[in-house]
Scaffold this active site. Structure first.
Site, PDB file in Angstrom:
ATOM      1  N   CYS A  58      12.727  10.262 -18.919  1.00 42.60           N
ATOM      2  CA  CYS A  58      13.779   9.152 -19.148  1.00 42.60           C
ATOM      3  C   CYS A  58      13.934   8.614 -20.516  1.00 42.60           C
ATOM      4  CB  CYS A  58      13.369   7.969 -18.421  1.00 42.60           C
ATOM      5  SG  CYS A  58      11.605   7.401 -18.714  1.00 42.60           S
ATOM      6  N   GLU A  86      13.592   0.297 -13.736  1.00 41.12           N
ATOM      7  CA  GLU A  86      13.470   1.211 -14.912  1.00 41.12           C
ATOM      8  C   GLU A  86      14.373   2.490 -14.652  1.00 41.12           C
ATOM      9  OE1 GLU A  86      11.648   1.072 -17.614  1.00 41.12           O
ATOM     10  OE2 GLU A  86      10.447  -0.764 -16.953  1.00 41.12           O
ATOM     11  N   GLU A 136       7.214  -2.507 -18.120  1.00 39.36           N
ATOM     12  CA  GLU A 136       6.090  -1.856 -17.486  1.00 39.36           C
ATOM     13  C   GLU A 136       5.164  -1.871 -18.515  1.00 39.36           C
ATOM     14  OE1 GLU A 136       7.504   1.252 -14.751  1.00 39.36           O
ATOM     15  OE2 GLU A 136       7.412  -0.260 -13.162  1.00 39.36           O
ATOM     16  N   ASN A 160       9.834  12.590 -11.464  1.00 38.66           N
ATOM     17  CA  ASN A 160       9.146  13.110 -12.483  1.00 38.66           C
ATOM     18  C   ASN A 160       7.904  12.206 -12.849  1.00 38.66           C
ATOM     19  OD1 ASN A 160      10.979  11.180 -13.100  1.00 38.66           O
ATOM     20  ND2 ASN A 160      10.566  11.486 -15.359  1.00 38.66           N
TER      21      ASN A 160
HETATM   22  P1  NAD Z   1      16.806   8.742  -7.808  1.00 37.17           P
HETATM   23  O1  NAD Z   1      17.670   7.365  -8.403  1.00 37.17           O
HETATM   24  O2  NAD Z   1      17.945   9.662  -7.271  1.00 37.17           O
HETATM   25  O3  NAD Z   1      15.688   8.423  -6.961  1.00 37.17           O
HETATM   26  C1  NAD Z   1      14.602   7.883  -7.230  1.00 37.17           C
HETATM   27  C2  NAD Z   1      13.906   7.262  -5.895  1.00 37.17           C
HETATM   28  O4  NAD Z   1      14.663   6.367  -5.462  1.00 37.17           O
HETATM   29  C3  NAD Z   1      13.561   8.346  -4.971  1.00 37.17           C
HETATM   30  O5  NAD Z   1      12.217   8.072  -4.397  1.00 37.17           O
HETATM   31  C4  NAD Z   1      14.634   8.123  -3.825  1.00 37.17           C
HETATM   32  O6  NAD Z   1      14.271   8.386  -2.690  1.00 37.17           O
HETATM   33  C5  NAD Z   1      14.853   6.789  -3.937  1.00 37.17           C
HETATM   34  N1  NAD Z   1      16.101   6.219  -3.169  1.00 37.17           N
HETATM   35  C6  NAD Z   1      17.285   6.996  -3.310  1.00 37.17           C
HETATM   36  N2  NAD Z   1      18.324   6.264  -2.658  1.00 37.17           N
HETATM   37  C7  NAD Z   1      17.770   5.086  -2.365  1.00 37.17           C
HETATM   38  C8  NAD Z   1      18.122   3.810  -1.668  1.00 37.17           C
HETATM   39  N3  NAD Z   1      19.452   3.562  -1.143  1.00 37.17           N
HETATM   40  N4  NAD Z   1      17.247   2.520  -1.539  1.00 37.17           N
HETATM   41  C9  NAD Z   1      15.850   2.866  -2.004  1.00 37.17           C
HETATM   42  N5  NAD Z   1      15.499   3.995  -2.559  1.00 37.17           N
HETATM   43  C10 NAD Z   1      16.208   5.132  -2.672  1.00 37.17           C
HETATM   44  O7  NAD Z   1      16.307   9.212  -9.320  1.00 37.17           O
HETATM   45  P2  NAD Z   1      16.019  10.903  -9.546  1.00 37.17           P
HETATM   46  O8  NAD Z   1      17.212  11.649  -9.696  1.00 37.17           O
HETATM   47  O9  NAD Z   1      14.930  11.130  -8.398  1.00 37.17           O
HETATM   48  O10 NAD Z   1      15.216  10.695 -10.978  1.00 37.17           O
HETATM   49  C11 NAD Z   1      15.939  10.730 -12.255  1.00 37.17           C
HETATM   50  C12 NAD Z   1      16.353   9.480 -12.566  1.00 37.17           C
HETATM   51  O11 NAD Z   1      15.255   8.536 -12.959  1.00 37.17           O
HETATM   52  C13 NAD Z   1      16.791   9.394 -13.970  1.00 37.17           C
HETATM   53  O12 NAD Z   1      17.983   8.684 -14.209  1.00 37.17           O
HETATM   54  C14 NAD Z   1      15.699   9.178 -14.964  1.00 37.17           C
HETATM   55  O13 NAD Z   1      16.047   8.617 -16.167  1.00 37.17           O
HETATM   56  C15 NAD Z   1      15.103   8.041 -13.791  1.00 37.17           C
HETATM   57  N6  NAD Z   1      13.871   7.731 -14.606  1.00 37.17           N
HETATM   58  C16 NAD Z   1      13.402   6.620 -15.377  1.00 37.17           C
HETATM   59  C17 NAD Z   1      12.301   6.258 -16.003  1.00 37.17           C
HETATM   60  C18 NAD Z   1      12.098   4.978 -16.438  1.00 37.17           C
HETATM   61  O14 NAD Z   1      10.918   4.589 -16.861  1.00 37.17           O
HETATM   62  N7  NAD Z   1      13.099   4.341 -17.058  1.00 37.17           N
HETATM   63  C19 NAD Z   1      11.264   7.176 -15.668  1.00 37.17           C
HETATM   64  C20 NAD Z   1      11.634   8.294 -14.894  1.00 37.17           C
HETATM   65  C21 NAD Z   1      12.782   8.485 -14.454  1.00 37.17           C
END
Ligand code: NAD
Length: 488
Positions: free
Chosen positions: A282, A248, A457, A150
């Site tokens: 988020c 984050e 950030e 996202n």
């Molecule tokens: P996710 O944690 O499943 O994936 C995020 C990224 O991490 C992807 O690129 C994924 O391929 C990578 N990843 C997965 N496993 C990994 C590993 N073992 N090692 C390294 N990288 C790995 O998250 P999602 O479901 O794609 O996104 C939703 C989440 O992101 C929600 O919890 C949301 O709140 C959070 N989010 C936080 C913010 C913020 O600024 N705080 C902003 C947007 C989204």
């Protein structure tokens, strides 16, 4: 069918494998994506490491780095519509939002472009005669930037911008769920004229790409946005390289409305606070905490507005809520609502997936006043589901707001200034919005506490976080250094 490539060492390359990317609005495959496995990850990190040590980048003045970032910002602004259309196609995020957000992403690069030559060291008033001691601020090194699907252009800008301003180099891993916007962004980056390898853009899956990247011995810092469970993997995976991390993560942000609030403003802010980006945000204000005195009237107004939201194709300018990015999220929404209903929660609006092609789930409001332990109150869903809780006293409102392991954002609606100040102090979160919600700016730090992660950030500090200080000691005396083993 579009074919995307990785960007490694200034070259556009196929991955070791390929995978399909679906348009969430049609569920049809629209593009083929490169998949990075270990060898691609290693090539990207080697390219970033070589660039970090190169005289072209390491020897470039901070002002020149800033100029390149300004050029990149201009390219993003000029190509915002193309990037927006690609992001909309790959993620299902509505075109109204992607166009506005990407135009603003250029401002983040401009902010960090301007900061590049304002990252200063310091002179220390040391307690020793004949010594000059000062701190140099140096870039941390090679950064692994990992983003979810996202708002990837935004979430990567707040990593790439400050990292390059500070003189680091970056390997960015785009989300496998929708990598197209970042792979397209690499084309603009290439045109901006940075030395090869300063930014590398790859995509792939968590275990075969993300884990290899975060374990890599040449990675110095990991800037991660995503879910808490992935963050735990990353921390474990970085046990060998001991890279520093900024995390984050998710949120379950409280949106508190007192009886004296401007109700129309609060309703509108709540609608955008939870349903913008189809709730895949988020900072979504996903827990409405409402004064008993106005609960019924407020919910009635909210229901009318939620049910009037235009749900439709994300590339249509009239659409207000589009599809969810992945099919699995629709299943999660159904499970969450079912489990919450079993726990005693009552659906007021929405609640079932729409019967049409695409991952459509409607704006949903669920009253959990009698079910405060329901899963839709306690777990982050990342979709258009608003849970409602109510209170009688300010102390109760604060207790409910803080009754979460997350701590990213929060909103307070009241006209009572003293009360607003008490809540600002009391709420455990990285952001408090008072009588507004969801405002962001390059100048304002963004981040959370608890399960929402650590690090910030945006803002000046974010650029400093991509630097380390080096203490320099210079002896100013010409007297010979005495033999340390002769007693005096
Ligand atoms: P996710 O944690 O499943 O994936 C995020 C990224 O991490 C992807 O690129 C994924 O391929 C990578 N990843 C997965 N496993 C990994 C590993 N073992 N090692 C390294 N990288 C790995 O998250 P999602 O479901 O794609 O996104 C939703 C989440 O992101 C929600 O919890 C949301 O709140 C959070 N989010 C936080 C913010 C913020 O600024 N705080 C902003 C947007 C989204």
């Amino acid at each position: 069918m579009r074919q995307f490539q990785h960007y490694i060492g200034g070259e556009f390359l196929d991955g070791s494998a390929q995978f399909e990317s679906k348009n969430p609005a049609t569920e049809r495959v629209w593009a083929m994506m490169p998949e990075a496995r270990a060898e691609d990850v290693n090539a990207a990190v080697d390219a970033a490491h070589a660039a970090f040590l190169s005289s072209e980048w390491a020897g470039m003045t901070a002002t020149a780095r800033g100029k390149l970032l300004f050029r990149l910002a201009d390219l993003i602004a000029e190509n915002a519509q193309v990037l927006a259309e690609i992001e909309t196609r790959d993620t299902g995020k509505i075109i109204r939002e992607t166009s506005a957000q990407i135009a603003y992403v250029a401002e983040y690069y401009r902010y960090y472009a301007g900061l590049a030559d304002k990252i200063e060291g310091a002179h220390l008033p040391i307690d020793k005669p004949d010594m000059e001691v000062w701190l140099r601020r140096e870039p941390v090194g090679v950064v692994a930037a990992i983003v979810p699907w996202n708002s990837q252009l935004f979430l990567s800008a707040v990593k790439i911008g400050p990292a390059l301003a500070a003189g680091c180099t970056v390997v960015l891993k785009a989300s496998e769920d929708a990598p197209a916007p970042m792979l397209e962004f690499a084309r603009l980056f290439d045109q901006a004229g940075f030395p090869k390898g300063v930014l590398n853009v790859i995509t792939g899956f968590g275990d075969t790409c993300g884990a290899v990247l975060t374990q890599h011995p040449k990675i110095d810092h990991i800037a991660f946005t995503g879910g808490p469970e992935t963050a735990r993997h990353i921390i474990r995976n970085s046990a060998d390289n001991l890279a520093s991390t900024s995390l984050e993560l998710g949120g379950k942000s409280p949106f508190i409305v007192f009886e004296d609030a401007d109700i129309e403003s609060a309703v509108n802010a709540q609608i955008s606070g939870i349903f913008a980006a189809t709730g895949q945000s988020c900072v979504a204000g996903s827990r409405l905490i409402i004064s008993h005195q106005i609960k019924d009237a407020f919910l009635a107004r909210l229901k009318i507005k939620a049910e009037a939201i235009v749900i439709g194709a994300p590339d249509d300018m009239v659409t207000e809520v589009g599809p969810l990015c992945t099919e699995s999220q629709v299943h999660r929404a159904v499970d969450l609502i079912d489990a919450s209903k079993k726990a005693g929660a009552k659906v007021i609006a929405g609640g079932r997936p729409l019967d049409r092609a695409g991952h459509y789930f409607p704006p949903t409001i669920i009253d959990c006043s009698n079910a405060p332990e329901a899963p839709c109150v306690t777990s982050e869903f990342f979709g258009p589901v608003l849970s409602v809780l109510s209170f009688d006293t300010e102390a109760q409102a604060l207790r409910i707001a803080n009754d979460t392991a997350f701590g990213l954002a929060s909103g307070v609606f009241t006209k009572d200034l003293a009360r607003a100040h008490r809540l600002i102090r009391g709420i455990r979160a990285g952001i408090v919005w008072v009588n507004t919600y969801r405002a962001v700016s390059p100048m304002a730090p963004f981040g959370g506490t608890g399960l929402s992660g650590h690090g910030r950030e945006g803002g000046l500090q974010a650029a400093l976080d991509y630097t380390r200080t080096k203490a320099v000691w210079l002896r100013t005396s010409d007297d010979p250094i005495p033999d340390p083993f002769v007693m005096r």
